[in-house]
Scaffold this motif. Structure first.
Motif, mmCIF file in Angstrom:
data_model
loop_
_atom_site.group_PDB
_atom_site.id
_atom_site.type_symbol
_atom_site.label_atom_id
_atom_site.label_comp_id
_atom_site.label_asym_id
_atom_site.label_seq_id
_atom_site.Cartn_x
_atom_site.Cartn_y
_atom_site.Cartn_z
ATOM 1 N N ALA A 24 45.243 46.167 54.694
ATOM 2 C CA ALA A 24 44.749 45.696 53.391
ATOM 3 C C ALA A 24 43.248 45.903 53.285
ATOM 4 N N LEU A 25 42.538 45.588 54.340
ATOM 5 C CA LEU A 25 41.080 45.740 54.311
ATOM 6 C C LEU A 25 40.668 47.206 54.294
ATOM 7 N N ALA A 26 41.418 48.050 54.984
ATOM 8 C CA ALA A 26 41.105 49.481 55.005
ATOM 9 C C ALA A 26 41.244 50.100 53.618
ATOM 10 N N GLY A 27 42.120 49.540 52.812
ATOM 11 C CA GLY A 27 42.325 50.052 51.463
ATOM 12 C C GLY A 27 41.385 49.457 50.434
ATOM 13 N N THR A 28 40.465 48.628 50.876
ATOM 14 C CA THR A 28 39.535 47.985 49.956
ATOM 15 C C THR A 28 38.550 49.007 49.388
ATOM 16 N N THR A 29 38.336 48.900 48.097
ATOM 17 C CA THR A 29 37.366 49.746 47.393
ATOM 18 C C THR A 29 36.299 48.833 46.788
ATOM 19 N N PRO A 30 35.246 49.389 46.275
ATOM 20 C CA PRO A 30 34.264 48.538 45.590
ATOM 21 C C PRO A 30 34.905 47.731 44.443
ATOM 22 N N PHE A 31 35.910 48.312 43.812
ATOM 23 C CA PHE A 31 36.607 47.621 42.721
ATOM 24 C C PHE A 31 37.425 46.434 43.231
ATOM 25 N N THR A 32 38.117 46.594 44.380
ATOM 26 C CA THR A 32 39.006 45.539 44.892
ATOM 27 C C THR A 32 38.331 44.581 45.870
ATOM 28 N N ALA A 33 37.122 44.894 46.319
ATOM 29 C CA ALA A 33 36.431 44.049 47.300
ATOM 30 C C ALA A 33 36.267 42.596 46.836
ATOM 31 N N PRO A 34 35.879 42.346 45.595
ATOM 32 C CA PRO A 34 35.761 40.945 45.170
ATOM 33 C C PRO A 34 37.107 40.203 45.227
ATOM 34 N N PHE A 35 38.201 40.896 44.929
ATOM 35 C CA PHE A 35 39.518 40.255 45.002
ATOM 36 C C PHE A 35 39.886 39.943 46.451
ATOM 37 N N GLN A 36 39.637 40.886 47.371
ATOM 38 C CA GLN A 36 39.918 40.636 48.789
ATOM 39 C C GLN A 36 39.116 39.430 49.290
ATOM 40 N N GLU A 37 37.876 39.350 48.905
ATOM 41 C CA GLU A 37 37.048 38.204 49.298
ATOM 42 C C GLU A 37 37.606 36.912 48.700
ATOM 43 N N PHE A 38 38.000 36.969 47.425
ATOM 44 C CA PHE A 38 38.544 35.799 46.734
ATOM 45 C C PHE A 38 39.802 35.281 47.429
ATOM 46 N N ILE A 39 40.779 36.164 47.698
ATOM 47 C CA ILE A 39 42.022 35.672 48.310
ATOM 48 C C ILE A 39 41.789 35.199 49.739
ATOM 49 N N THR A 40 40.881 35.845 50.453
ATOM 50 C CA THR A 40 40.595 35.398 51.817
ATOM 51 C C THR A 40 39.979 34.008 51.802
ATOM 52 N N LYS A 41 39.043 33.778 50.902
ATOM 53 C CA LYS A 41 38.388 32.469 50.830
ATOM 54 C C LYS A 41 39.289 31.399 50.221
ATOM 55 N N MET A 42 39.884 31.695 49.082
ATOM 56 C CA MET A 42 40.597 30.654 48.344
ATOM 57 C C MET A 42 42.024 30.426 48.852
ATOM 58 N N ALA A 43 42.815 31.502 48.906
ATOM 59 C CA ALA A 43 44.208 31.334 49.331
ATOM 60 C C ALA A 43 44.286 30.954 50.804
ATOM 61 N N TRP A 44 43.584 31.733 51.644
ATOM 62 C CA TRP A 44 43.716 31.548 53.090
ATOM 63 C C TRP A 44 42.725 30.546 53.649
ATOM 64 N N GLY A 45 41.479 30.549 53.200
ATOM 65 C CA GLY A 45 40.452 29.665 53.751
ATOM 66 C C GLY A 45 40.470 28.261 53.183
ATOM 67 N N GLU A 46 40.995 28.112 51.983
ATOM 68 C CA GLU A 46 41.071 26.787 51.366
ATOM 69 C C GLU A 46 42.497 26.234 51.400
ATOM 70 N N VAL A 47 43.441 26.908 50.753
ATOM 71 C CA VAL A 47 44.785 26.335 50.606
ATOM 72 C C VAL A 47 45.594 26.403 51.902
ATOM 73 N N TRP A 48 45.772 27.600 52.477
ATOM 74 C CA TRP A 48 46.574 27.724 53.698
ATOM 75 C C TRP A 48 45.939 26.990 54.871
ATOM 76 N N ALA A 49 44.635 26.759 54.854
ATOM 77 C CA ALA A 49 43.945 26.095 55.960
ATOM 78 C C ALA A 49 43.934 24.569 55.842
#
Length: 123
Positions: A24-49
């Motif tokens: 998933a990270l290897a496929g990150t582009t400048p366009f998708t980078a903010p979304f990858q950061e968002f899901i890592t922080k919010m979904a995984w770092g806040e809710v799943w944690a």
């Protein structure tokens, strides 16, 4: 990045596996980078944690919601995650059967087909 991002990345890797996260990270582009950061922080770092539910419970809820909402593009990944979080094949089946009652037979039928493929592959 931040403590929340780091916590999220650790949980994301534990639940989904390094191979999936690396892809998933290897496929990150400048366009998708903010979304990858968002899901890592919010979904995984806040809710799943959070401490309120264990990961098995979170996996069951996630499977039911994805199946019920017809979000098939995420379902296989979360069937694998559910196995990683300790759910048995029988428990996954029970979640999907329960989903049939509350979200509809067609939704559960599709989810069973996806889960069957993932479980048959031993993923």
């Amino acid at each position: 990045m931040s403590e929340t991002y780091d916590r999220g990345m650790a949980v994301r890797r534990e639940v989904l596996g390094d191979e999936h996260v690396d892809a998933a990270l290897a496929g990150t582009t400048p366009f998708t980078a903010p979304f990858q950061e968002f899901i890592t922080k919010m979904a995984w770092g806040e809710v799943w944690a959070r401490d309120g539910l264990d990961r098995r419970s979170r996996s069951m809820i996630t499977l039911a919601l994805l199946a019920g909402l017809g979000r098939h593009e995420e379902l296989a990944m979360h069937v694998r995650a559910a196995r990683r979080n300790g759910l048995t094949e029988a428990e996954i089946g029970e979640v999907l059967l329960h989903t049939a009652v509350y979200a509809g037979v067609p939704a559960a039928n599709s989810a069973f087909a996806i889960a069957r493929r993932v479980l048959a592959d031993g993923e």
